[in-house]
Motif scaffolding. Structure first.
Motif, PDB file in Angstrom:
ATOM      1  N   THR A 100      45.755  27.326  36.786  1.00  0.00           N
ATOM      2  CA  THR A 100      46.525  27.080  38.005  1.00  0.00           C
ATOM      3  C   THR A 100      45.710  26.256  38.997  1.00  0.00           C
ATOM      4  O   THR A 100      46.203  25.281  39.565  1.00  0.00           O
ATOM      5  CB  THR A 100      46.984  28.409  38.634  1.00  0.00           C
ATOM      6  N   VAL A 109      54.744  17.409  41.276  1.00  0.00           N
ATOM      7  CA  VAL A 109      55.307  18.729  41.603  1.00  0.00           C
ATOM      8  C   VAL A 109      54.930  19.239  42.987  1.00  0.00           C
ATOM      9  O   VAL A 109      55.345  20.336  43.370  1.00  0.00           O
ATOM     10  CB  VAL A 109      54.938  19.800  40.545  1.00  0.00           C
ATOM     11  N   ARG A 152      53.747  22.833  43.294  1.00  0.00           N
ATOM     12  CA  ARG A 152      54.587  23.906  42.747  1.00  0.00           C
ATOM     13  C   ARG A 152      54.127  24.247  41.326  1.00  0.00           C
ATOM     14  O   ARG A 152      54.725  23.854  40.330  1.00  0.00           O
ATOM     15  CB  ARG A 152      56.056  23.511  42.794  1.00  0.00           C
ATOM     16  N   VAL A 153      53.031  25.005  41.271  1.00  0.00           N
ATOM     17  CA  VAL A 153      52.450  25.493  40.025  1.00  0.00           C
ATOM     18  C   VAL A 153      52.385  27.007  40.155  1.00  0.00           C
ATOM     19  O   VAL A 153      51.749  27.527  41.071  1.00  0.00           O
ATOM     20  CB  VAL A 153      51.041  24.907  39.783  1.00  0.00           C
ATOM     21  N   PHE A 154      53.052  27.700  39.236  1.00  0.00           N
ATOM     22  CA  PHE A 154      53.204  29.153  39.350  1.00  0.00           C
ATOM     23  C   PHE A 154      52.660  29.860  38.110  1.00  0.00           C
ATOM     24  O   PHE A 154      52.655  29.285  37.022  1.00  0.00           O
ATOM     25  CB  PHE A 154      54.682  29.518  39.533  1.00  0.00           C
ATOM     26  N   PRO A 205      59.282  31.015  38.762  1.00  0.00           N
ATOM     27  CA  PRO A 205      59.511  31.257  40.188  1.00  0.00           C
ATOM     28  C   PRO A 205      60.948  31.701  40.475  1.00  0.00           C
ATOM     29  O   PRO A 205      61.864  31.410  39.715  1.00  0.00           O
ATOM     30  CB  PRO A 205      59.233  29.900  40.824  1.00  0.00           C
ATOM     31  N   ASP A 230      64.002  30.938  42.265  1.00  0.00           N
ATOM     32  CA  ASP A 230      64.490  29.692  42.861  1.00  0.00           C
ATOM     33  C   ASP A 230      65.213  29.883  44.190  1.00  0.00           C
ATOM     34  O   ASP A 230      65.608  28.926  44.832  1.00  0.00           O
ATOM     35  CB  ASP A 230      65.368  28.919  41.887  1.00  0.00           C
ATOM     36  N   THR A 235      60.267  26.560  45.990  1.00  0.00           N
ATOM     37  CA  THR A 235      60.091  26.828  44.569  1.00  0.00           C
ATOM     38  C   THR A 235      61.043  26.032  43.692  1.00  0.00           C
ATOM     39  O   THR A 235      61.126  26.271  42.496  1.00  0.00           O
ATOM     40  CB  THR A 235      60.261  28.328  44.262  1.00  0.00           C
ATOM     41  N   ALA A 289      62.850  22.880  41.557  1.00  0.00           N
ATOM     42  CA  ALA A 289      62.345  21.935  40.561  1.00  0.00           C
ATOM     43  C   ALA A 289      62.053  20.584  41.220  1.00  0.00           C
ATOM     44  O   ALA A 289      62.667  20.247  42.221  1.00  0.00           O
ATOM     45  CB  ALA A 289      63.377  21.776  39.454  1.00  0.00           C
ATOM     46  N   TYR A 336      58.830  21.866  38.803  1.00  0.00           N
ATOM     47  CA  TYR A 336      57.711  22.788  38.945  1.00  0.00           C
ATOM     48  C   TYR A 336      57.113  23.078  37.577  1.00  0.00           C
ATOM     49  O   TYR A 336      57.682  22.734  36.543  1.00  0.00           O
ATOM     50  CB  TYR A 336      58.115  24.091  39.643  1.00  0.00           C
ATOM     51  N   TYR A 360      55.146  26.286  35.362  1.00  0.00           N
ATOM     52  CA  TYR A 360      54.784  27.700  35.332  1.00  0.00           C
ATOM     53  C   TYR A 360      54.115  28.052  34.015  1.00  0.00           C
ATOM     54  O   TYR A 360      54.344  27.402  32.997  1.00  0.00           O
ATOM     55  CB  TYR A 360      55.974  28.612  35.612  1.00  0.00           C
ATOM     56  N   THR A 372      62.453  20.543  35.242  1.00  0.00           N
ATOM     57  CA  THR A 372      63.011  19.530  36.125  1.00  0.00           C
ATOM     58  C   THR A 372      64.532  19.562  36.050  1.00  0.00           C
ATOM     59  O   THR A 372      65.093  19.981  35.038  1.00  0.00           O
ATOM     60  CB  THR A 372      62.495  18.117  35.761  1.00  0.00           C
TER      61      THR A 372
END
Length: 144
Positions: free
Chosen positions: A12, A25, A28-30, A34, A36, A41, A43, A45, A47, A74
């Motif tokens: 991460t 992104v 937005r790295v989870f 996430p 939504d 959060t 797209a 993103y 994960y 996406t």
């Protein structure tokens, strides 16, 4: 902490810090899918998906081979953005090794991060999702 959670945090951190990934992104790295409905959060993103470990026989230490699947999501038309995301993730992670991949004690990276495959998930009722699989080997240092 486990070897999985140590690796999740390192991955991460690397993805959030990578300029090419950030450009696509915006941070937005989870570490899980996430919610939504939560602001920030949406797209696109990234994960972290399933992670598994397999014990590597070794007499002097506890060692595991870790496999991790990373998803890029996406809602853009076509697959182009998704594949650009996968390429940015692969470039940010493939071949990275210690000390660039810092794991907290008592864990240490024993082999570089290797991207082993990538693909896309076709589900007409869901946003476009693509995946990348990563492998490495992690050891737990013996207590003194």
């Amino acid at each position: 902490m486990t070897p999985e959670t140590a690796l999740m945090a390192a991955i991460t951190d690397l993805l959030v810090a990578d300029p090419a990934v950030a450009a696509l992104v915006a941070g937005r790295v989870f570490d899980e899918v996430p919610n939504d409905r939560k602001p920030g959060t949406g797209a696109p993103y990234i994960y972290l998906g399933p992670i598994n470990r397999q014990r590597v026989p070794f007499d002097c230490a506890t060692v595991w081979q870790i496999r991790c699947r990373i998803y890029a999501v996406t809602t853009a038309f076509g697959r182009s953005l998704g594949w650009r995301l996968i390429e940015a993730i692969a470039t940010a992670l493939d071949g990275k090794d210690a000390p660039a991949v810092a794991l907290p004690a008592p864990f240490s990276l024993q082999s570089r991060l290797d991207v082993t495959q990538a693909g896309d998930v076709i589900d007409p009722l869901a946003p476009k999702a693509l995946f990348l699989d990563l492998t490495t080997t992690i050891a737990k240092d013996a207590a003194p």
